[in-house]
Write a protein that holds these residues in place. Structure first.
Motif: not given
Length: 181
Positions: A88-108
């Motif tokens: 879905n081009e242009g669809s960006i979902y934002v989630v706040d307060n995600v634990p860094y230990g989950l967010a950083f590896p998922a992002s990488i």
């Protein structure tokens, strides 16, 4: 506040957002902090028993590193994650307060995978092809359909391929019985 970490998802960005919101709700609850406090109590008890049995001061060092690494570094800092739903081009979902230990590896992992897909598509794409990063499995289904329509145009190569199948492949099927028709 720093820039949000980016995750690239091929489809179902709303589902990933819901899953991350569930993690945020769980980690932010009072019950979770109570569980962390109980785990601290039991881990100190276990490290003490381990020290009494072996008189090894390294047991407390290991306990501290593991406890500190998990609770303080991985679960402590919270970041914002921007989920880019590619289908879905242009669809960006934002989630706040995600634990860094989950967010950083998922992002990488998702960023590297997305970059690799783009590089492969740029190198191997025909002008009117369906792109995987835009359509997901439609790309794979087209490739599979095209692979079943394969035919040899050169009659000499076709004759050699037929002879190879008769001589080698069929013989191997009959002798080894590890293939089926």
């Amino acid at each position: 506040m720093s820039a949000p970490l980016t995750m690239y998802i091929v489809s179902n960005g709303e589902l990933v957002r819901a899953a991350l919101n569930a993690v945020v709700t769980l980690v932010g609850s009072d019950t979770f902090s109570t569980v962390i406090k109980f785990s601290l109590l039991f881990s100190i008890f276990g490290a003490s028993i381990n020290y009494i049995r072996g008189h090894d001061l390294a047991a407390f060092g290991k306990w501290f590193l593991i406890y500190f690494g998990i609770t303080t570094i991985m679960l402590g800092p919270k970041v914002t994650v921007a989920i880019h739903d590619i289908s879905n081009e242009g669809s960006i979902y934002v989630v706040d307060n995600v634990p860094y230990g989950l967010a950083f590896p998922a992002s990488i992992i998702t960023s590297v995978s997305y970059s690799l897909v783009q590089a492969v598509e740029e190198a191997f794409q025909m002008p009117d092809d369906v792109q995987y990063h835009k359509t997901g499995m439609l790309f794979g289904s087209k490739l599979f359909r095209l692979s079943t329509e394969f035919s040899v145009a050169n009659p000499a190569v076709k004759a050699e391929l037929d002879e190879y199948v008769k001589s080698c492949v069929l013989g191997d099927i009959l002798v080894s019985k590890k293939y089926s028709m």
